[in-house]
Design an enzyme around this catalytic site. Structure first.
Site, PDB file in Angstrom:
ATOM      1  CG  PHE A 136      -1.820  -1.190   1.318  1.00  0.00           C
ATOM      2  CD1 PHE A 136      -2.688  -1.486   0.288  1.00  0.00           C
ATOM      3  CD2 PHE A 136      -1.802  -2.015   2.427  1.00  0.00           C
ATOM      4  CE1 PHE A 136      -3.529  -2.589   0.362  1.00  0.00           C
ATOM      5  CE2 PHE A 136      -2.641  -3.125   2.518  1.00  0.00           C
ATOM      6  CZ  PHE A 136      -3.502  -3.412   1.479  1.00  0.00           C
TER       7      PHE A 136
ATOM      8  NE  ARG B 111      -7.362  17.852   6.527  1.00  0.00           N
ATOM      9  CZ  ARG B 111      -7.029  18.829   7.361  1.00  0.00           C
ATOM     10  NH1 ARG B 111      -5.758  18.943   7.770  1.00  0.00           N
ATOM     11  NH2 ARG B 111      -7.928  19.689   7.797  1.00  0.00           N
TER      12      ARG B 111
ATOM     13  NE  ARG C 158      -9.572  -9.338   6.186  1.00  0.00           N
ATOM     14  CZ  ARG C 158      -9.202  -9.425   4.914  1.00  0.00           C
ATOM     15  NH1 ARG C 158      -7.912  -9.455   4.597  1.00  0.00           N
ATOM     16  NH2 ARG C 158     -10.101  -9.475   3.954  1.00  0.00           N
TER      17      ARG C 158
ATOM     18  CB  ALA D 206     -13.253  -8.906   0.354  1.00  0.00           C
TER      19      ALA D 206
ATOM     20  CD  GLU E 174     -11.071 -14.025  -0.506  1.00  0.00           C
ATOM     21  OE1 GLU E 174     -12.138 -13.968   0.137  1.00  0.00           O
ATOM     22  OE2 GLU E 174     -10.239 -13.083  -0.545  1.00  0.00           O
TER      23      GLU E 174
ATOM     24  N   PRO F  43     -13.877   7.665   4.137  1.00  0.00           N
ATOM     25  CG  PRO F  43     -15.737   9.037   3.802  1.00  0.00           C
ATOM     26  CD  PRO F  43     -15.337   7.693   4.337  1.00  0.00           C
ATOM     27  N   GLY F  44     -12.508   9.852   5.191  1.00  0.00           N
ATOM     28  CA  GLY F  44     -11.668  10.856   5.816  1.00  0.00           C
ATOM     29  C   GLY F  44     -10.186  10.562   5.722  1.00  0.00           C
TER      30      GLY F  44
ATOM     31  CD  GLU G 246     -10.673  -0.553   0.853  1.00  0.00           C
ATOM     32  OE1 GLU G 246     -10.205  -1.673   0.580  1.00  0.00           O
ATOM     33  OE2 GLU G 246     -11.020  -0.220   2.010  1.00  0.00           O
TER      34      GLU G 246
ATOM     35  CD  GLU H 206      -2.362 -12.904  -3.709  1.00  0.00           C
ATOM     36  OE1 GLU H 206      -3.389 -12.698  -3.028  1.00  0.00           O
ATOM     37  OE2 GLU H 206      -2.282 -12.650  -4.922  1.00  0.00           O
TER      38      GLU H 206
END
Length: 376
Positions: free
Chosen positions: A190, A212, A240, A258, A278, A296-297, A301, A325
């Site tokens: 990421f 920001r 997770r 997902a 999966e 969204p803040g 994604e 993975e």
């Protein structure tokens, strides 16, 4: 005595494929640079998914553009070529030597301009802007190591531009956002970017400059397989990092299937691929639930959530995932009423599954009635 420094004032370059297009060439070079049509003997334009370059092909002829670049433009082009996985090579065009971008992939296929442009063109162009925003601060080979993930974000940009919904919120004009600086402060699988920017306030004035940060992970899909005959769903369970890092005592979560939307895929393509990876499932009809920003803040994604009709007999659950993975994913067959009990009790604690379960609660009777009508 030391050697005198050699100053390169210009270089001849042969550009073919997407790099011969005005838009991509200007994005990479930093300005519009004109050239002359030319042909390169004994080479062909080849493609390996998003990457397009030249490969040796005796008897063939590649059409392209011969351009002369200054040192800054040549450096930008070299950075881009390395970042996207192309190799510089020396060729002879129009009786003189030139530098060309070669594709070092033995099994690359011929470039089909129209189909490539439809599947990859906008994504590659959007990603080129992200790549060149890192020049010259980030080494090109560091960019190359995550170019695949950058294509994911580039494809997200393209979908965002195409899918912008109408509504009561402000539609920004060209003077409503002013970015003073953009920098990438973390980049592996990421990335995190920081922006110094100003934006138009509701009173019409520009805000003070603010800093920001945003977490970049690309668009993703969630899909909940539902069997309307047996009235049950298949959930997946896996470890997770988010709950673990928060200190949650239960970092294994129940979720829908997902996965990230890969470049060149549609969200429905992703849903079907991830269901196989999966859960070993082939999906029937894929029904849209909602498209949304979960956070969204702070995150870029964007999720596409679906319910998919599936055959879920006893024993279909198992342990799946792609070993390369480090995925370790266990399936759970859960009746509809049990699913809603899990949501109500808090045992389901991720937003996409809660939202999807509530959608299924609303649509369940209609889905089951449709199956009953179609039964022989």
């Amino acid at each position: 005595m030391g050697r005198a420094a050699v100053v390169v004032t210009s270089v001849r370059v042969f550009l073919a494929g997407p790099l011969a297009s005005d838009t991509l060439r200007a994005a990479v070079l930093g300005r519009a640079v004109q050239g002359h049509a030319a042909r390169l003997a004994d080479h062909a334009i080849c493609a390996d998914r998003a990457r397009v370059g030249l490969a040796a092909a005796p008897g063939a002829e590649a059409e392209g553009l011969l351009v002369t670049l200054g040192p800054d433009e040549a450096a930008r082009l070299g950075f881009y070529q390395t970042a996207v996985g192309l190799c510089p090579g020396t060729v002879t065009v129009a009786g003189a030597t030139a530098t060309a971008h070669l594709l070092a992939v033995p099994d690359a296929g011929p470039w089909q301009a129209a189909s490539w442009a439809a599947q990859w063109g906008p994504t590659v162009a959007a990603t080129a802007g992200d790549v060149m925003a890192l020049w010259p601060e980030v080494p090109a080979r560091s960019v190359a190591a995550r170019y695949g993930m950058m294509l994911v974000h580039g494809a997200s940009r393209v979908r965002a531009a195409a899918e912008a919904p109408s509504g009561p919120c402000r539609r920004p004009g060209p003077d409503d956002l002013a970015v003073a600086r953009r920098r990438q402060v973390y980049a592996r699988f990421f990335a995190v970017e920081e922006y110094d920017l100003r934006y138009r306030r509701f009173n019409g004035e520009m805000s003070p400059q603010v800093n920001r940060a945003v977490f970049l992970s690309g668009d993703a899909v969630t899909v909940l397989p539902y069997d309307p005959v047996r009235d049950r769903v298949l959930l997946v369970e896996q470890f997770r990092m988010g709950p673990f890092a928060r200190g949650d005592g239960q970092p294994w979560l129940l979720e829908p299937i997902a996965g990230r939307v890969d470049p060149g895929e549609t969200p429905e393509d992703t849903a079907r691929r991830e269901a196989v990876e999966e859960a070993g499932l082939a999906l029937g009809a894929v029904l849209p639930v909602a498209n949304y920003y979960p956070t969204p803040g702070a995150k870029a994604e964007y999720l596409y959530s679906f319910v998919a009709i599936a055959d879920l007999p006893d024993g279909v659950e198992g342990v799946f995932g792609i070993e390369g993975e480090a995925e370790d994913i266990r399936g759970h067959l859960v009746g509809f009423h049990r699913l809603m009990d899990l949501v109500a009790s808090g045992a389901v604690s991720n937003g996409p599954l809660i939202l999807t379960a509530l959608w299924l609660q609303r649509e369940r009777d209609g889905l089951r009635a449709a199956v009953a009508r179609s039964a022989p």
